[in-house]
Design a protein around this motif. Structure first.
Motif, PDB file in Angstrom:
ATOM      1  N   VAL A 196      85.261  63.841   5.686  1.00 48.64           N
ATOM      2  CA  VAL A 196      84.655  62.891   6.172  1.00 48.64           C
ATOM      3  C   VAL A 196      85.508  61.741   6.693  1.00 48.64           C
ATOM      4  N   ARG A 197      85.337  61.268   7.683  1.00 52.94           N
ATOM      5  CA  ARG A 197      86.022  60.365   8.396  1.00 52.94           C
ATOM      6  C   ARG A 197      85.162  58.872   8.632  1.00 52.94           C
ATOM      7  N   LEU A 198      85.597  57.760   7.906  1.00 54.04           N
ATOM      8  CA  LEU A 198      84.845  56.664   7.876  1.00 54.04           C
ATOM      9  C   LEU A 198      85.452  55.606   9.019  1.00 54.04           C
ATOM     10  N   SER A 199      84.615  55.269   9.822  1.00 55.69           N
ATOM     11  CA  SER A 199      85.165  54.268  10.984  1.00 55.69           C
ATOM     12  C   SER A 199      84.143  53.170  10.904  1.00 55.69           C
ATOM     13  N   GLY A 200      84.861  51.864  10.534  1.00 57.06           N
ATOM     14  CA  GLY A 200      84.086  50.768  10.428  1.00 57.06           C
ATOM     15  C   GLY A 200      83.875  49.957  11.525  1.00 57.06           C
ATOM     16  N   PHE A 201      82.958  49.294  11.956  1.00 52.39           N
ATOM     17  CA  PHE A 201      82.881  48.477  13.291  1.00 52.39           C
ATOM     18  C   PHE A 201      82.305  47.040  12.880  1.00 52.39           C
ATOM     19  N   ALA A 202      82.346  46.138  13.883  1.00 56.69           N
ATOM     20  CA  ALA A 202      81.879  44.947  13.707  1.00 56.69           C
ATOM     21  C   ALA A 202      81.083  44.390  15.173  1.00 56.69           C
ATOM     22  N   ASP A 203      80.257  43.361  14.876  1.00 58.06           N
ATOM     23  CA  ASP A 203      79.462  42.941  16.437  1.00 58.06           C
ATOM     24  C   ASP A 203      80.379  42.204  16.923  1.00 58.06           C
ATOM     25  N   LYS A 204      80.985  42.101  18.347  1.00 58.65           N
ATOM     26  CA  LYS A 204      81.769  41.308  18.805  1.00 58.65           C
ATOM     27  C   LYS A 204      81.190  40.046  19.580  1.00 58.65           C
ATOM     28  N   ASP A 205      79.667  40.030  19.010  1.00 55.77           N
ATOM     29  CA  ASP A 205      79.005  38.748  19.868  1.00 55.77           C
ATOM     30  C   ASP A 205      78.960  37.720  18.778  1.00 55.77           C
ATOM     31  N   THR A 206      79.249  38.130  17.538  1.00 54.81           N
ATOM     32  CA  THR A 206      79.409  37.207  16.453  1.00 54.81           C
ATOM     33  C   THR A 206      80.689  37.118  15.755  1.00 54.81           C
ATOM     34  N   GLY A 207      81.136  36.088  15.348  1.00 54.00           N
ATOM     35  CA  GLY A 207      82.768  35.909  14.423  1.00 54.00           C
ATOM     36  C   GLY A 207      83.470  36.059  15.413  1.00 54.00           C
ATOM     37  N   THR A 208      84.915  36.218  14.757  1.00 47.40           N
ATOM     38  CA  THR A 208      86.165  36.163  15.433  1.00 47.40           C
ATOM     39  C   THR A 208      86.633  37.496  15.497  1.00 47.40           C
ATOM     40  N   PRO A 209      87.643  37.890  16.480  1.00 45.73           N
ATOM     41  CA  PRO A 209      88.352  39.197  16.044  1.00 45.73           C
ATOM     42  C   PRO A 209      88.932  39.346  14.544  1.00 45.73           C
ATOM     43  N   GLU A 210      89.562  38.443  14.107  1.00 43.68           N
ATOM     44  CA  GLU A 210      89.948  38.597  12.925  1.00 43.68           C
ATOM     45  C   GLU A 210      88.992  38.583  11.947  1.00 43.68           C
ATOM     46  N   ILE A 211      87.999  38.003  12.052  1.00 45.53           N
ATOM     47  CA  ILE A 211      86.865  38.282  10.846  1.00 45.53           C
ATOM     48  C   ILE A 211      86.280  39.516  11.115  1.00 45.53           C
ATOM     49  N   ASN A 212      86.127  39.964  12.224  1.00 43.70           N
ATOM     50  CA  ASN A 212      85.310  41.124  12.735  1.00 43.70           C
ATOM     51  C   ASN A 212      86.244  42.418  12.313  1.00 43.70           C
ATOM     52  N   MET A 213      87.536  42.272  12.177  1.00 41.07           N
ATOM     53  CA  MET A 213      88.671  43.202  11.811  1.00 41.07           C
ATOM     54  C   MET A 213      88.208  43.391  10.008  1.00 41.07           C
ATOM     55  N   ARG A 214      88.375  42.383   9.420  1.00 46.66           N
ATOM     56  CA  ARG A 214      88.271  42.187   7.942  1.00 46.66           C
ATOM     57  C   ARG A 214      86.916  42.951   7.622  1.00 46.66           C
ATOM     58  N   LEU A 215      85.859  42.484   8.201  1.00 45.11           N
ATOM     59  CA  LEU A 215      84.461  43.287   8.166  1.00 45.11           C
ATOM     60  C   LEU A 215      84.351  44.684   8.137  1.00 45.11           C
ATOM     61  N   SER A 216      85.053  45.305   9.446  1.00 49.28           N
ATOM     62  CA  SER A 216      85.360  46.764   9.596  1.00 49.28           C
ATOM     63  C   SER A 216      85.883  47.360   8.518  1.00 49.28           C
ATOM     64  N   ILE A 217      86.803  46.751   7.991  1.00 51.05           N
ATOM     65  CA  ILE A 217      87.610  47.341   6.930  1.00 51.05           C
ATOM     66  C   ILE A 217      86.892  47.241   5.662  1.00 51.05           C
ATOM     67  N   GLU A 218      86.242  46.163   5.365  1.00 43.71           N
ATOM     68  CA  GLU A 218      85.535  46.285   4.160  1.00 43.71           C
ATOM     69  C   GLU A 218      84.339  47.324   4.084  1.00 43.71           C
ATOM     70  N   ARG A 219      83.800  47.256   5.219  1.00 46.41           N
ATOM     71  CA  ARG A 219      82.697  48.299   5.641  1.00 46.41           C
ATOM     72  C   ARG A 219      82.932  49.613   5.320  1.00 46.41           C
ATOM     73  N   SER A 220      84.135  50.256   5.823  1.00 46.34           N
ATOM     74  CA  SER A 220      84.524  51.481   5.575  1.00 46.34           C
ATOM     75  C   SER A 220      85.142  51.723   4.238  1.00 46.34           C
ATOM     76  N   GLN A 221      85.605  50.598   3.557  1.00 42.14           N
ATOM     77  CA  GLN A 221      86.224  50.434   1.995  1.00 42.14           C
ATOM     78  C   GLN A 221      85.024  50.806   1.103  1.00 42.14           C
ATOM     79  N   VAL A 222      83.792  50.067   1.423  1.00 38.69           N
ATOM     80  CA  VAL A 222      82.858  50.055   0.204  1.00 38.69           C
ATOM     81  C   VAL A 222      81.981  51.755   0.623  1.00 38.69           C
ATOM     82  N   VAL A 223      81.956  52.014   1.545  1.00 37.25           N
ATOM     83  CA  VAL A 223      81.448  53.473   1.635  1.00 37.25           C
ATOM     84  C   VAL A 223      82.315  54.582   1.263  1.00 37.25           C
TER      85      VAL A 223
END
Length: 378
Positions: free
Chosen positions: A299-326
């Motif tokens: 299984v390959r986990l790919s985290g993403f974030a909504d570009k319409d909210t937040g900053t690129p830095e915040i969204n990168m952190r969120l996508s990392i955390e989302r793949s980590q928690v799964v």
């Protein structure tokens, strides 16, 4: 000595072969015969109370009296049973001209046969919560204390043509219908109505149309079953040995191209969050079942974030955390860490047209035994 060495060698080989078989096979239990419910013969006791009606020459309400019944029964089959009952208290009646009301006491023991109706028409089921039954039998009405009728006969000169004194024994033929509703395995509540036919002496009067007296009861009460009324057999299984496919090893893992993905599962998150929601658990449960049943799948986990909210830095952190928690969820459920690869795309890639759908971790599954892309239903 050589024979002893030979026997020990043979025993060692057989043991090693059996162990190898256990290592290379998975044991499957295939159901041959499911568990079934069976009837258990049992005793019961029933206590009931209600009202009685004796046919006479007055209004219906003027001929009602209290009634009680105690019943002991034995069910030797789901359809059939026998029972003994004792009913009575007192009965009353009226003489029309001159008008005289009177009552007398009686006790009525009886023996009856019982037939269950629901198993007869809808099949046997010892654990059915409702029982509808018919019963019929015979008994003896032991009547006493007829002082009211004797006094009325003297006072008004009525000349009761069937007047009795002392104690009177009347044969009884009786039948009825009843229903029980189970509260527990041993306790039920129920209702019963019955009709009792006896000789004309029962109410001291000569019948106008026939020479029989009728006594009716409507009763409600509680039934206590003594011991078990049903049991359940153990299911029977056939033991089958299935070869276990060799699991994939860590060095066989490759970053599989998208076109080789067998299927994917999308785990969606709320805005600015990386906590798995309860409504996403069933997707992960199905994914876990697949990975457990297919030990060569990755299984390959790919985290993403909504570009319409937040900053690129915040969204990168969120996508990392989302793949980590799964990833952690899968590992906590027993999936080896080396079967999981994590990626974070931030908001650089938007896999979905609807912005909020991009708050997601997409779980791409590659199964070398099932490489054709398929729809994963959940």
């Amino acid at each position: 000595m050589n024979r002893l060495v030979f026997l020990i060698s043979m025993l060692f080989c057989m043991t090693f072969s059996a162990q190898a078989q256990e290592l290379n096979d998975s044991v499957e239990r295939r159901l041959v015969q499911p568990s079934r419910v069976f009837f258990v013969p049992h005793w019961y006791v029933k206590a009931q109370g209600g009202a009685a009606y004796d046919v006479g020459e007055a209004k219906f309400s003027q001929l009602i009296s209290p009634a009680a019944q105690l019943t002991f029964g034995y069910k030797f089959d789901e359809l059939f049973g026998v029972r003994g009952s004792v009913s009575g208290i007192w009965a009353r009646n009226r003489y029309a001209y001159p008008e005289a009301k009177y009552k007398w006491n009686f006790i009525q023991p009886a023996i009856e046969g019982e037939l269950e109706l629901l198993p007869l028409f809808f099949g046997r089921n010892p654990e059915r919560p409702v029982n509808l039954y018919l019963f019929a039998g015979a008994g003896l009405a032991i009547s006493f204390n007829n002082d009211d009728a004797i006094e009325a006969d003297k006072r008004y000169g009525i000349d009761f043509q069937k007047l009795w004194t002392g104690t009177r024994l009347n044969p009884v033929v009786r039948g009825g219908i009843g229903v029980d509703f189970s509260l527990t395995k041993n306790i039920a509540i129920g209702a019963e109505v019955n009709a009792n036919m006896m000789p004309d002496h029962f109410n001291s009067k000569l019948g106008r149309n026939d020479n029989r007296d009728w006594h009716f009861n409507a009763l409600v009460g509680v039934k206590f079953t003594i011991g078990k009324s049903s049991g359940r057999t153990e299911p029977i299984y056939e033991i089958i040995h299935n070869p276990i496919p060799e699991p994939a090893t860590e060095d066989q893992f490759v970053d599989v191209p998208i076109e080789k993905i067998s299927f994917n599962v999308n785990i969606h998150f709320l805005i600015n969050q990386s906590v798995i929601r309860s409504n996403q658990i069933r997707k992960l449960t199905r994914l876990l079942e697949y990975l457990r049943e297919h030990p060569r799948a990755f299984v390959r986990l790919s985290g993403f974030a909504d570009k319409d909210t937040g900053t690129p830095e915040i969204n990168m952190r969120l996508s990392i955390e989302r793949s980590q928690v799964v990833s952690q969820y899968l590992q906590d459920a027993g999936i080896q860490e080396w079967r999981i690869r994590r990626f974070a795309k931030g908001d650089r890639v938007q896999p979905f047209d609807i912005p909020e759908d991009n708050r997601v971790c997409i779980c791409f599954v590659y199964d070398p035994d099932n490489p054709v892309p398929q729809a994963f239903e959940y």
